[in-house]
Motif scaffolding. Structure first.
Motif, PDB file in Angstrom:
ATOM      1  N   GLY A 102       0.837  -1.194   0.000  1.00 30.78           N
ATOM      2  CA  GLY A 102       0.000   0.000   0.000  1.00 30.78           C
ATOM      3  C   GLY A 102       0.865   1.233   0.000  1.00 30.78           C
ATOM      4  N   ALA A 103       0.245   2.371  -0.276  1.00 33.56           N
ATOM      5  CA  ALA A 103       1.003   3.607  -0.416  1.00 33.56           C
ATOM      6  C   ALA A 103       0.876   4.545   0.776  1.00 33.56           C
ATOM      7  N   ARG A 104      -0.215   4.437   1.538  1.00 32.13           N
ATOM      8  CA  ARG A 104      -0.407   5.378   2.643  1.00 32.13           C
ATOM      9  C   ARG A 104      -1.466   4.837   3.606  1.00 32.13           C
ATOM     10  N   VAL A 143      -0.894  -7.380  -7.099  1.00 31.26           N
ATOM     11  CA  VAL A 143      -1.379  -8.634  -6.513  1.00 31.26           C
ATOM     12  C   VAL A 143      -1.754  -8.387  -5.069  1.00 31.26           C
ATOM     13  N   SER A 144      -2.883  -8.942  -4.641  1.00 25.07           N
ATOM     14  CA  SER A 144      -3.309  -8.798  -3.245  1.00 25.07           C
ATOM     15  C   SER A 144      -4.116 -10.012  -2.830  1.00 25.07           C
ATOM     16  N   LEU A 200      -7.237  -5.293   0.839  1.00 24.03           N
ATOM     17  CA  LEU A 200      -7.538  -5.201  -0.588  1.00 24.03           C
ATOM     18  C   LEU A 200      -7.821  -3.777  -1.082  1.00 24.03           C
ATOM     19  N   PRO A 201      -8.514  -2.917  -0.330  1.00 27.73           N
ATOM     20  CA  PRO A 201      -8.709  -1.550  -0.823  1.00 27.73           C
ATOM     21  C   PRO A 201      -7.411  -0.823  -1.139  1.00 27.73           C
ATOM     22  N   GLN A 202      -6.324  -1.142  -0.424  1.00 26.76           N
ATOM     23  CA  GLN A 202      -5.031  -0.543  -0.736  1.00 26.76           C
ATOM     24  C   GLN A 202      -4.611  -0.910  -2.164  1.00 26.76           C
ATOM     25  N   ALA A 203      -4.742  -2.183  -2.519  1.00 26.76           N
ATOM     26  CA  ALA A 203      -4.359  -2.639  -3.856  1.00 26.76           C
ATOM     27  C   ALA A 203      -5.232  -2.004  -4.927  1.00 26.76           C
TER      28      ALA A 203
END
Length: 316
Positions: A149-151, A248-249, A258-261
């Protein structure tokens, strides 16, 4: 010959013997150990592991890829495995992640040589941190962001399932920064790590490998990098990853849900696909290495000049 690291890793999770070893000189002069698996001249795949892991994490994926005719390059992130720790905890940063990756790319690949570059968890954040760097542009024909994830990692994580996002974020921040020793691998610690990092029905070998690899990470290094992750915000970097990129998640990932991906896939300028692995957790390369190898092999076949051989059925 490289040390085998944590004992008890057997079968597909045992560390494969590299074809050769080298070291990459980071910007601060530290030498990072690098392993090359497979044959020179085969399509290259470079892999960066995540928080509290090491090159041992990639063992089953390395086996799949080399059996399919790929050369796999792996290295220990700073303070993990055989890589020296930073002198001061405050030296750890996303810039260090990017610097070290760029040093590895320059050391392990020929000038102008292209590769598929993948990262799991903090390894994926390493690729994001390196977005726009000339080394990544030169060598990165295609990318893989895996279970990352990014943040806003602490608020969205579900390891500690508090209802309040504020409470959840605080609790996860404390967990990430904890210096408490993990102690020996026991049935209790196996279950705890499996709950936090693996899916609903993980392979027994993945449970054992996760426990032994994570327990081998020094507590101080774990806490220092955990502090970096707790404050992470690389979302502005993601649109600068302009190479074809797969995501991939695991659908049961509690650390980077999953929302991060899905947000990463939406931000990427050239997303080749979001692969949602049903029932898998955060440690997808240990839980489903065949699928990870297939995604990486497809990126190599589609975006490298050399044609990669498919992953063999015998290796699956």
């Amino acid at each position: 010959m490289r040390p085998t690291g944590p004992t008890g890793l057997t079968g597909r999770y045992a560390p494969p013997e590299p074809a050769r070893e080298l070291s990459a000189r980071a910007g601060d002069g530290v030498r990072l150990p690098v392993e090359v698996h497979g044959r020179d001249g085969d399509p290259a795949v470079v892999l960066a592991h995540g928080w509290t892991c090491s090159t041992l994490f990639w063992a089953p994926v390395i086996r799949e890829l080399t059996a399919g005719g790929h050369r796999v390059i792996v290295y220990d992130q700073r303070g993990h495995g055989r890589s020296p720790a930073a002198a001061l905890p405050q030296a750890y940063s996303t810039a260090m992640l990017a610097d070290d990756l760029c040093a590895v790319l320059d050391a392990a690949l020929e000038p102008g040589e292209r590769a598929v570059i993948g990262g799991h968890s903090m390894g994926g954040m390493t690729l994001m941190a390196a977005a726009g760097r000339p080394e990544l542009r030169e060598h990165g024909a295609a990318l893989l962001l895996c279970s990352t994830g990014a943040r806003h990692l602490t608020g969205e994580a579900r390891v500690l399932p508090f209802r309040s996002e504020r409470v959840r974020a605080t609790a996860h921040r404390l967990l990430l920064g904890s210096r408490a020793p993990l102690g020996p691998v026991t049935p209790l610690t196996r279950r705890a790590l499996a709950y936090g990092t693996l899916g609903s029905a993980p392979p027994p070998g993945a449970v054992e490998a996760t426990a032994r690899i994570v327990h081998a990470c020094p507590a101080g290094v774990r806490a220092a990098w955990g502090g970096v992750l707790a404050g992470l915000d690389l979302s502005a970097k993601v649109p600068r990853l302009d190479a074809p990129t797969a995501v991939v998640s695991g659908t049961h990932d509690r650390l980077t849900p999953l929302p991060q991906a899905r947000r990463l896939a939406a931000l990427l300028p050239h997303c080749t696909g979001l692969h949602e692995l049903a029932g898998r957790g955060h440690m997808t390369p240990l839980e489903e290495p065949e699928t990870l190898a297939e995604v990486l092999a497809a990126l190599a076949a589609n975006h490298l000049t050399a044609t990669a051989a498919p992953v063999s059925e015998e290796s699956a």
